[in-house]
Scaffold this motif. Structure first.
Motif, PDB file in Angstrom:
ATOM      1  N   PHE A  72       2.506   6.883   1.079  1.00 13.45           N
ATOM      2  CA  PHE A  72       2.991   5.884   0.121  1.00 13.45           C
ATOM      3  C   PHE A  72       2.815   4.481   0.686  1.00 13.45           C
ATOM      4  O   PHE A  72       2.337   3.564  -0.009  1.00 13.45           O
ATOM      5  CB  PHE A  72       4.461   6.163  -0.191  1.00 13.45           C
ATOM      6  N   SER A  73       3.158   4.295   1.958  1.00 12.56           N
ATOM      7  CA  SER A  73       3.007   2.977   2.588  1.00 12.56           C
ATOM      8  C   SER A  73       1.539   2.614   2.766  1.00 12.56           C
ATOM      9  O   SER A  73       1.152   1.448   2.597  1.00 12.56           O
ATOM     10  CB  SER A  73       3.720   2.946   3.942  1.00 12.56           C
ATOM     11  N   ILE A 227      11.214   4.622  -4.691  1.00 10.62           N
ATOM     12  CA  ILE A 227      11.142   5.989  -4.164  1.00 10.62           C
ATOM     13  C   ILE A 227      11.057   6.991  -5.311  1.00 10.62           C
ATOM     14  O   ILE A 227      10.328   7.993  -5.239  1.00 10.62           O
ATOM     15  CB  ILE A 227      12.360   6.274  -3.269  1.00 10.62           C
ATOM     16  N   ALA A 228      11.783   6.713  -6.407  1.00 12.41           N
ATOM     17  CA  ALA A 228      11.726   7.600  -7.574  1.00 12.41           C
ATOM     18  C   ALA A 228      10.314   7.647  -8.155  1.00 12.41           C
ATOM     19  O   ALA A 228       9.792   8.729  -8.476  1.00 12.41           O
ATOM     20  CB  ALA A 228      12.725   7.129  -8.633  1.00 12.41           C
ATOM     21  N   ALA A 248       1.632  10.503  -3.582  1.00 13.74           N
ATOM     22  CA  ALA A 248       2.300   9.365  -2.933  1.00 13.74           C
ATOM     23  C   ALA A 248       1.327   8.210  -2.720  1.00 13.74           C
ATOM     24  O   ALA A 248       1.669   7.040  -2.940  1.00 13.74           O
ATOM     25  CB  ALA A 248       2.892   9.816  -1.599  1.00 13.74           C
ATOM     26  N   PHE A 249       0.114   8.516  -2.291  1.00 10.94           N
ATOM     27  CA  PHE A 249      -0.894   7.485  -2.057  1.00 10.94           C
ATOM     28  C   PHE A 249      -1.248   6.760  -3.360  1.00 10.94           C
ATOM     29  O   PHE A 249      -1.366   5.528  -3.382  1.00 10.94           O
ATOM     30  CB  PHE A 249      -2.139   8.125  -1.444  1.00 10.94           C
ATOM     31  N   LEU A 267      11.151  -3.230   1.499  1.00 10.28           N
ATOM     32  CA  LEU A 267      12.338  -2.405   1.294  1.00 10.28           C
ATOM     33  C   LEU A 267      12.123  -0.963   1.753  1.00 10.28           C
ATOM     34  O   LEU A 267      13.044  -0.321   2.258  1.00 10.28           O
ATOM     35  CB  LEU A 267      12.734  -2.419  -0.186  1.00 10.28           C
ATOM     36  N   THR A 268      10.924  -0.441   1.558  1.00 14.07           N
ATOM     37  CA  THR A 268      10.665   0.965   1.898  1.00 14.07           C
ATOM     38  C   THR A 268      10.215   1.152   3.341  1.00 14.07           C
ATOM     39  O   THR A 268      10.046   2.286   3.786  1.00 14.07           O
ATOM     40  CB  THR A 268       9.590   1.556   0.963  1.00 14.07           C
TER      41      THR A 268
END
Length: 741
Positions: A72-73, A227-228, A248-249, A267-268
């Motif tokens: 995700f990041s 995140i949701a 996620a990517f 934030l994440t």
């Protein structure tokens, strides 16, 4: 007595070990990833003299969450717009590197007698370089302003997308256990379909949602919503047969296009750091020191194959893309390591139980060794280039320089290329949307309506009509919408032999739209009479209501483009420039000696050979500033020069900072270095640089001229343009091409 769950005990042990090792690695200035892996080795089942983790299954679940947040990041840093702006050089370099490393890994595995699946996964592990390690090394060595760094960052962006493709292909191969070409092709097409669909849908919906709820979003709410969204996309990806990491990517890359991208990333970050630490610790837990001892020779062989293979393949790819020898050597040595994506590919093999136990520890060991060697290789890249330049035959070096110079500059697209490119994008995008609507209508809408609202034939008809209403704007865009009117008109009016192909293109578009209508109706009814009547009605309706459909579609398109362009691309890298020069941004520090002085007083061009292309002062943009322009604190100055020149002048500015969002009235991305070739019909032919008006008409600056094989850097303003002069101008990329007319 109070009983503490084993999961909490294990988590405390993991984080304590990770905390101690990372403090140690921070002290010795080494990547934290290696500290996490060492922590995993210490608390794993193979080291007995300290407490070890007992509930491995729960840790693996936490590690999978870590992979999700890690991807995700990476998606937040990826951005599809960055991929589009990467350009041919980085794309060619990345593709050549990945293909060669896949082959090298496979051949190396087979040569050592490994199983076919182990060899294939080894190729995948070696094919992707480490973004984290390279960025850290560049920051520590202070080379982010150098020319090759821009190319390396572009290669890493392309490699991220290639790694996602590899995850899908390796998963398919592992499940099928055979090299079925048709199955691989289906997997690739399926991946491309969902990538396009998710990107279009995500860009249309997610930024709109974030804008509508902006006033309600404090930091806590934004974190929960981000995140949701990530986990919702993970569920969608798993639902259609892909890995959670892919979902996620994709969501990360969608959010990277929004105006909230930096805030979400901030934030994440803590959540990502926590779960990523658990993932890397779990990587270390799988390492058996006994295996590392037994496979010391294969580890050494694979490490050498990684360093030499990546250097040669990346360097060769950079040379093929038109980069100078120096840039190619520096790029090749910078990419000579493996990292986080390699761990994920190795984890995939373990999870699917298709690779041997020794492959995972070997991959980790090779990553650790190449992590240590990366800074030294980057530092040695420039001296190694000078060694090659001295020892290679002069004809080779001159030939490479000529090839590099000839491939740079402006490329003029013909009307056919412009038209076909636009038609291809139009067809692919709307075909994906229409296919998605057909399956949504047939698989979900029709069962819902017939099961909950109206049974029987009436429910089917309502489902069909509703689906067709949603499809109609996209059918109109696919079949009737006018694209690239200017290029189309040129081809229609100026070349009589092009009218036949143009008519054929239009017929093909209409036929494709009719096919999609028939395909939809066939999902509900199998009678050809019903299909024919419905197709005729739909086509007639599209023609009759063409204007209304155009207005509605234009509103949809405007919303999509508004969302897509809401966040200006940051840290955009300029075109690769000739003679080892490139654009870089420097910031005037308040304590700099440059503050308050005019450009003529500073004589930067005369003293250092560096040209100032643009000054950004707040929201004011000053392209090609005049000699009387002064520099003020926090001015952002776009300069052009060689690596050595920029390194010297950087000290005057006393440091630089990353680019921030540019003002809309004169975006810095419009300032690029471009090449034009003067001929007898050029407007500036026979004129001097000063009298040609280039500064006024193009907001540009002539920084180099190549004449009869001789290169003249920073030419005198009285120099007269001659026929076949190759002129390099830094200026507005929309105005410089006017000199070709």
């Amino acid at each position: 007595m109070i009983h503490l769950p084993v999961l909490i005990t294990d988590l405390g042990l993991i984080l304590a070990a990770a905390g101690i090792t990372t403090l140690l690695f921070k002290r010795i200035k080494q990547p934290l990833v290696l500290g996490y892996i060492l922590a995993g080795l210490l608390v794993g089942p193979h080291i007995k003299f300290i407490p070890t983790v007992t509930d491995n299954e729960s840790i693996h679940i936490w590690a999978e969450i870590g992979v999700i947040f890690l991807l995700f990041s990476l998606g937040l840093e990826f951005s599809f717009k960055k991929l589009v702006k990467v350009g041919g050089s980085a794309s060619i370099t990345a593709i050549v590197e990945v293909v060669f490393m896949l082959l090298i890994g496979f051949v190396a595995g087979k040569a050592m007698g490994w199983a076919t699946m182990d060899s294939i996964f080894l190729g995948g592990i070696l094919s992707v370089s480490s973004t984290t390690i390279i960025i850290r090394a560049f920051e520590e060595l202070g080379v982010k302003h150098k020319k090759f760094a821009g190319l390396v960052f572009g290669v890493l962006i392309v490699e991220d997308l290639v790694a996602i493709l590899l995850l899908v292909l390796l998963s398919t191969l592992a499940v099928s256990q055979q090299f079925a070409g048709a199955e691989m092709l289906v997997s690739i097409l399926k991946l491309c379909f969902f990538l396009v669909l998710w990107f279009i849908g995500g860009i249309f919906l997610v930024p709109t949602f974030l804008k509508a709820t902006k006033k309600l979003m404090n930091d806590e709410t934004m974190l929960v919503v981000s995140i949701a969204l990530c986990l919702i996309m993970v569920l969608l990806a798993v639902k259609v047969g892909f890995s959670p990491a892919l979902g996620a990517f994709i969501m990360g890359s969608i959010l990277a296009e929004t105006t909230q991208a930096e805030r979400i990333e901030h934030l994440t970050k803590s959540v990502k750091d926590l779960f990523a630490a658990i993932f890397f610790v779990s990587v270390g837990m799988l390492i058996d020191p006994g295996i590392l001892v037994d496979y010391a020779v294969p580890i050494l062989i694979i490490t050498l194959a990684t360093i030499l293979g990546k250097f040669l393949s990346s360097g060769m790819g950079a040379l093929l893309s038109g980069q100078p020898l120096k840039t190619s050597v520096q790029t090749g040595l910078s990419l000579a390591q493996i990292g986080e994506f390699s761990f994920i590919i190795a984890t995939l093999g373990v999870t699917l139980k298709v690779t041997s136990d020794f492959l995972y520890p070997i991959a980790v060991a090779v990553s650790a060794i190449t992590t240590f060697t990366t800074p030294y290789l980057i530092k040695a890249s420039e001296p190694f280039y000078f060694f090659l330049e001295r020892n290679l035959p002069k004809k080779w070096v001159e030939g490479l320089n000529r090839y590099s110079s000839s491939t740079a500059g402006i490329t003029t697209l013909s009307d056919w290329k412009i038209l076909l490119k636009s038609y291809t994008f139009n067809t692919i995008i709307h075909s994906v949307i229409l296919i998605a609507l057909v399956f949504l209508g047939a698989k979900y809408l029709q069962p819902f309506i017939t099961g909950n609202i109206i049974n029987g034939n009436k429910g089917i008809i309502i489902s069909l009509v509703v689906t067709l209403i949603f499809m109609t704007p996209f059918l109109w865009a696919l079949a009737i919408r006018r694209i690239e009117r200017k290029a189309y008109s040129h081809l229609w009016l100026n070349k009589k032999y092009t009218r036949g192909p143009l008519i054929a293109l239009e017929i093909l578009r209409i036929a494709l739209a009719i096919f999609f209508v028939g395909f939809l109706i066939f999902q509900f009814y199998s009678t050809w009479l019903a299909i024919t009547i419905a197709v005729v009605l739909i086509v007639s309706g599209m023609v009759i209501f063409s204007r209304k459909l155009q207005g509605f579609y234009n509103r949809l398109e405007s919303r999509f483009l508004l969302n897509l362009n809401a966040r200006e691309a940051q840290n955009a890298q300029p075109e690769i420039l000739p003679w080892d020069t490139h654009l870089a941004e420097l910031v005037v520090a308040p304590e700099s000696k440059l503050v308050g002085q005019t450009l003529i007083e500073l004589s930067i061009r005369e003293k250092y050979g560096v040209n100032i292309a643009l000054i950004e002062r707040g929201k004011i943009m000053i392209p090609t500033p005049g000699r009387d322009e002064r520099l003020y604190p926090n001015d952002k100055v776009l300069v052009i020069g060689t690596d050595a020149q920029l390194a010297m002048i950087k000290e005057l500015f006393e440091g630089s900072v990353d680019e921030h969002e540019e003002a809309a009235n004169f975006p810095k991305k419009d300032m690029t270095l471009q090449k034009i070739v003067i001929n007898a019909n050029s407007p500036v032919y026979g004129q001097s640089i000063r009298s040609s008006g280039i500064r006024e008409t193009t907001q540009g600056l002539v920084v180099g001229i190549e004449r009869n094989g001789e290169r003249i850097l920073n030419p005198d303003s009285n120099m007269v343009f001659e026929n076949e002069d190759i002129v390099w101008i830094v200026g507005n990329n929309k105005k410089v091409p006017e000199l070709l007319k």
